[in-house]
Design a protein around this motif. Structure first.
Motif, PDB file in Angstrom:
ATOM      1  N   ARG A  16     -20.101  -7.020 -41.102  1.00  0.00           N
ATOM      2  CA  ARG A  16     -21.134  -5.992 -41.036  1.00  0.00           C
ATOM      3  C   ARG A  16     -20.558  -4.611 -40.759  1.00  0.00           C
ATOM      4  N   THR A  74     -20.821  -1.114 -50.156  1.00  0.00           N
ATOM      5  CA  THR A  74     -22.217  -1.071 -49.743  1.00  0.00           C
ATOM      6  C   THR A  74     -22.395  -1.385 -48.270  1.00  0.00           C
ATOM      7  N   TYR A  75     -21.709  -2.414 -47.775  1.00  0.00           N
ATOM      8  CA  TYR A  75     -21.883  -2.801 -46.382  1.00  0.00           C
ATOM      9  C   TYR A  75     -21.347  -1.734 -45.430  1.00  0.00           C
ATOM     10  N   GLU A  76     -20.329  -0.995 -45.850  1.00  0.00           N
ATOM     11  CA  GLU A  76     -19.819   0.083 -44.999  1.00  0.00           C
ATOM     12  C   GLU A  76     -20.765   1.278 -45.013  1.00  0.00           C
ATOM     13  N   ARG A 113     -23.960   1.130 -45.421  1.00  0.00           N
ATOM     14  CA  ARG A 113     -25.083   0.695 -44.576  1.00  0.00           C
ATOM     15  C   ARG A 113     -24.732   0.845 -43.096  1.00  0.00           C
ATOM     16  N   TYR A 114     -23.554   0.394 -42.719  1.00  0.00           N
ATOM     17  CA  TYR A 114     -23.111   0.494 -41.333  1.00  0.00           C
ATOM     18  C   TYR A 114     -23.069   1.951 -40.876  1.00  0.00           C
ATOM     19  N   THR A 131     -24.412   4.748 -42.178  1.00  0.00           N
ATOM     20  CA  THR A 131     -25.676   5.482 -42.163  1.00  0.00           C
ATOM     21  C   THR A 131     -26.479   5.131 -40.916  1.00  0.00           C
ATOM     22  N   GLU A 132     -26.454   3.873 -40.526  1.00  0.00           N
ATOM     23  CA  GLU A 132     -27.160   3.462 -39.302  1.00  0.00           C
ATOM     24  C   GLU A 132     -26.445   3.986 -38.058  1.00  0.00           C
ATOM     25  N   SER A 134     -28.884   9.761 -43.833  1.00  0.00           N
ATOM     26  CA  SER A 134     -29.171   9.101 -45.103  1.00  0.00           C
ATOM     27  C   SER A 134     -27.867   8.838 -45.857  1.00  0.00           C
ATOM     28  N   GLU A 135     -27.941   7.974 -46.838  1.00  0.00           N
ATOM     29  CA  GLU A 135     -26.758   7.700 -47.659  1.00  0.00           C
ATOM     30  C   GLU A 135     -26.307   8.966 -48.379  1.00  0.00           C
TER      31      GLU A 135
END
Length: 59
Positions: free
Chosen positions: A8, A21-23, A25-26, A28-29, A34-35
């Protein structure tokens, strides 16, 4: 050696890889952006997480 997509978090916590993608997502959170904003800042200051954090604090 390929990345383990089940992870994750980032493979290297000092660098932001906007091509995974998973990075994205990590990060941005973790950074609360935002992306699109993440990609914009990475394009401006590079992939080092500390540089991205500094740039986000300035704006």
């Amino acid at each position: 050696m390929s990345d383990d997509k089940s992870k994750r978090g980032p493979a290297d916590a000092q660098r932001i890889n906007v091509h995974e993608t998973y990075e994205v997502r990590y990060w941005t959170e973790a950074l609360g952006v935002s992306e699109a904003r993440l990609r914009e800042v990475v394009a401006e200051v590079g992939v080092m997480a500390d540089d991205v954090r500094r740039a986000l604090r300035k704006h």
